[in-house]
Design a protein around this motif. Structure first.
Motif, PDB file in Angstrom:
ATOM      1  N   ALA A 203      25.347 -20.762  76.188  1.00  0.00           N
ATOM      2  CA  ALA A 203      26.131 -19.923  75.334  1.00  0.00           C
ATOM      3  C   ALA A 203      27.545 -19.458  75.914  1.00  0.00           C
ATOM      4  O   ALA A 203      28.443 -19.181  74.975  1.00  0.00           O
ATOM      5  N   GLU A 204      27.882 -19.343  77.083  1.00  0.00           N
ATOM      6  CA  GLU A 204      29.157 -19.066  77.747  1.00  0.00           C
ATOM      7  C   GLU A 204      30.168 -20.200  77.545  1.00  0.00           C
ATOM      8  O   GLU A 204      31.067 -19.764  77.083  1.00  0.00           O
ATOM      9  N   LEU A 205      29.658 -21.376  77.479  1.00  0.00           N
ATOM     10  CA  LEU A 205      30.650 -22.574  77.130  1.00  0.00           C
ATOM     11  C   LEU A 205      30.919 -22.546  75.827  1.00  0.00           C
ATOM     12  O   LEU A 205      32.146 -22.908  75.342  1.00  0.00           O
ATOM     13  N   ILE A 206      29.962 -22.150  74.696  1.00  0.00           N
ATOM     14  CA  ILE A 206      30.537 -22.269  73.296  1.00  0.00           C
ATOM     15  C   ILE A 206      31.433 -20.940  73.136  1.00  0.00           C
ATOM     16  O   ILE A 206      32.301 -21.179  72.545  1.00  0.00           O
ATOM     17  N   ARG A 207      31.224 -19.919  73.743  1.00  0.00           N
ATOM     18  CA  ARG A 207      32.240 -18.843  73.731  1.00  0.00           C
ATOM     19  C   ARG A 207      33.548 -19.124  74.435  1.00  0.00           C
ATOM     20  O   ARG A 207      34.503 -18.712  73.812  1.00  0.00           O
ATOM     21  N   ILE A 239      19.851 -28.170  70.812  1.00  0.00           N
ATOM     22  CA  ILE A 239      20.473 -26.601  70.939  1.00  0.00           C
ATOM     23  C   ILE A 239      20.826 -25.997  69.780  1.00  0.00           C
ATOM     24  O   ILE A 239      21.597 -26.657  69.130  1.00  0.00           O
ATOM     25  N   GLY A 240      20.256 -24.826  69.462  1.00  0.00           N
ATOM     26  CA  GLY A 240      20.526 -24.154  68.378  1.00  0.00           C
ATOM     27  C   GLY A 240      20.993 -22.936  68.905  1.00  0.00           C
ATOM     28  O   GLY A 240      20.458 -22.034  69.540  1.00  0.00           O
ATOM     29  N   ALA A 241      22.342 -22.289  68.467  1.00  0.00           N
ATOM     30  CA  ALA A 241      23.168 -21.316  68.844  1.00  0.00           C
ATOM     31  C   ALA A 241      23.521 -20.435  67.497  1.00  0.00           C
ATOM     32  O   ALA A 241      24.154 -21.180  66.586  1.00  0.00           O
ATOM     33  N   VAL A 242      23.542 -19.278  67.730  1.00  0.00           N
ATOM     34  CA  VAL A 242      24.251 -18.210  66.560  1.00  0.00           C
ATOM     35  C   VAL A 242      25.265 -17.631  67.215  1.00  0.00           C
ATOM     36  O   VAL A 242      25.313 -17.176  68.362  1.00  0.00           O
ATOM     37  N   ILE A 265      34.610 -26.450  67.593  1.00  0.00           N
ATOM     38  CA  ILE A 265      34.182 -25.479  68.524  1.00  0.00           C
ATOM     39  C   ILE A 265      32.988 -26.356  69.186  1.00  0.00           C
ATOM     40  O   ILE A 265      32.760 -26.428  70.434  1.00  0.00           O
ATOM     41  N   GLY A 266      31.842 -26.677  68.235  1.00  0.00           N
ATOM     42  CA  GLY A 266      30.966 -27.633  68.382  1.00  0.00           C
ATOM     43  C   GLY A 266      31.026 -28.854  69.353  1.00  0.00           C
ATOM     44  O   GLY A 266      30.476 -29.142  70.348  1.00  0.00           O
ATOM     45  N   SER A 279      23.019 -35.077  79.973  1.00  0.00           N
ATOM     46  CA  SER A 279      21.999 -35.635  78.923  1.00  0.00           C
ATOM     47  C   SER A 279      22.769 -35.516  77.521  1.00  0.00           C
ATOM     48  O   SER A 279      23.765 -34.789  77.399  1.00  0.00           O
ATOM     49  N   LYS A 280      22.230 -36.394  76.615  1.00  0.00           N
ATOM     50  CA  LYS A 280      22.900 -36.213  75.208  1.00  0.00           C
ATOM     51  C   LYS A 280      22.455 -34.875  74.495  1.00  0.00           C
ATOM     52  O   LYS A 280      21.247 -34.466  74.686  1.00  0.00           O
ATOM     53  N   ILE A 281      23.323 -34.257  73.876  1.00  0.00           N
ATOM     54  CA  ILE A 281      23.124 -32.765  73.185  1.00  0.00           C
ATOM     55  C   ILE A 281      23.380 -33.136  71.693  1.00  0.00           C
ATOM     56  O   ILE A 281      24.321 -33.744  71.256  1.00  0.00           O
ATOM     57  N   PHE A 282      22.614 -32.619  71.270  1.00  0.00           N
ATOM     58  CA  PHE A 282      22.268 -32.331  69.812  1.00  0.00           C
ATOM     59  C   PHE A 282      22.615 -30.764  69.604  1.00  0.00           C
ATOM     60  O   PHE A 282      21.727 -30.200  69.800  1.00  0.00           O
ATOM     61  N   LEU A 283      23.852 -30.344  69.030  1.00  0.00           N
ATOM     62  CA  LEU A 283      24.473 -28.910  68.933  1.00  0.00           C
ATOM     63  C   LEU A 283      24.397 -28.477  67.740  1.00  0.00           C
ATOM     64  O   LEU A 283      25.336 -29.107  66.701  1.00  0.00           O
TER      65      LEU A 283
END
Length: 308
Positions: A203-207, A239-242, A265-266, A279-283
């Motif tokens: 969450a912090e990395l997205i922010r 990963i699903g984030a709002v 951003i994503g 790991s591979k990420i699906f965001l």
């Protein structure tokens, strides 16, 4: 009289462990220093003030000691319940630790924000180390006058000039911190560098990427909640984030024309998460409006902000 033939017994050095708080005005390099010490990115870094919102625990361990660092939010005059939380979190850390690191920016003049913190430190019985950061930005002969200016305001236990960006003098700083720790056991396993769960760090990395790509009022109006994080049979982490904002206009800025801003951003967040998790990420990201969320206490608690 010495009798030779017998080697002197070596006394093993007792293991030391304890807590250190990193405090200072917003944007003086606290998170950069914590990341440098741990050797990992556990606190987000931005050129915008008040980037850190929680007391992030970073762990440094060597063969003789373990230091648990609290990277506190910058101490500033609060203008919302979130701001009030941040200041209380920073000031509350002073009562919980064995050593306080007061970080300042040596490339800027000593100002009202630094003086305010020094006044708070006068009531603290814990050893306080003044850490003059960003020495890479000033000539060497410009550091001594700054040291003298701070010495006139407070009797600091130690004064250490460093460059968190380059790593200059950081080892010396760690040696001094360890001197003031009590003897004790490890609190965390040797390889652990933070006690925050992976969801929090994601969450912090997205922010952080939002802070990097947006301007004006948008950065401070953003909160990120990772609602879902799971690994499928192929090892792909989903990963699903709002992303919460306070106004519709901010939502439009974050999404961008044709979704371009949200995609960028994503992309940046996903790349860093993949390096972090290996790991591979699906965001998947969504943007929602939560009006005046910074003043909603229940909502702040749901995001993990606590004053205790």
């Amino acid at each position: 009289m010495e009798t030779g033939g017998e080697r002197p017994k070596t006394v093993s050095q007792p293991f030391k462990s304890g807590f250190a708080a990193i405090i200072g005005r917003p944007n003086v390099g606290k998170s950069t220093l914590l990341n440098r010490i741990t050797g990992h990115k556990i606190a987000i870094v931005s050129d915008k003030p008040q980037t850190t919102r929680n007391r992030i625990r970073g762990v440094y361990t060597d063969e003789n000691a373990q230091i648990v660092f609290l990277d506190t939010p910058g101490i500033h005059k609060p203008f919302s319940k979130l701001g009030d939380y941040m200041v209380r979190a920073a000031e509350g850390a002073l009562d919980e630790v064995d050593v306080v690191l007061f970080l300042t920016d040596v490339s800027e003049e000593l100002g009202g924000g630094d003086r305010y913190i020094i006044e708070r430190l006068k009531n603290v019985k814990t050893p306080v180390i003044l850490v003059l950061n960003k020495i890479d930005k000033v000539p060497r002969d410009g550091i001594l006058p700054v040291i003298d200016a701070y010495r006139q305001l407070h009797d600091f236990t130690e004064i250490v000039p460093v460059s968190a960006v380059r790593g200059d003098n950081v080892e010396r700083l760690l040696e001094l911190v360890i001197q003031y720790l009590p003897e004790g056991p490890m609190f965390y396993p040797p390889g652990q560098v933070t006690d925050h769960p992976e969801r929090f760090i994601c969450a912090e990395l997205i922010r952080e990427k939002i802070l990097l790509l947006t301007r004006e009022e948008v950065p401070h109006s953003v909160a990120v909640d990772v609602e879902r994080m799971e690994t499928d049979d192929r090892g792909l982490v989903r990963i699903g984030a709002v992303i919460y904002v306070e106004r519709e206009s901010q939502k439009g800025i974050l999404i961008g024309k044709g979704g371009a801003m949200l995609k960028e951003i994503g992309r940046l967040a996903r790349e860093e998460m993949e390096r972090l998790l290996g790991s591979k990420i699906f965001l998947e990201l969504w943007v929602k409006v939560k009006k005046d969320w910074r003043n909603h206490e229940a909502f702040l608690k749901s995001l993990g902000y606590r004053t205790e």
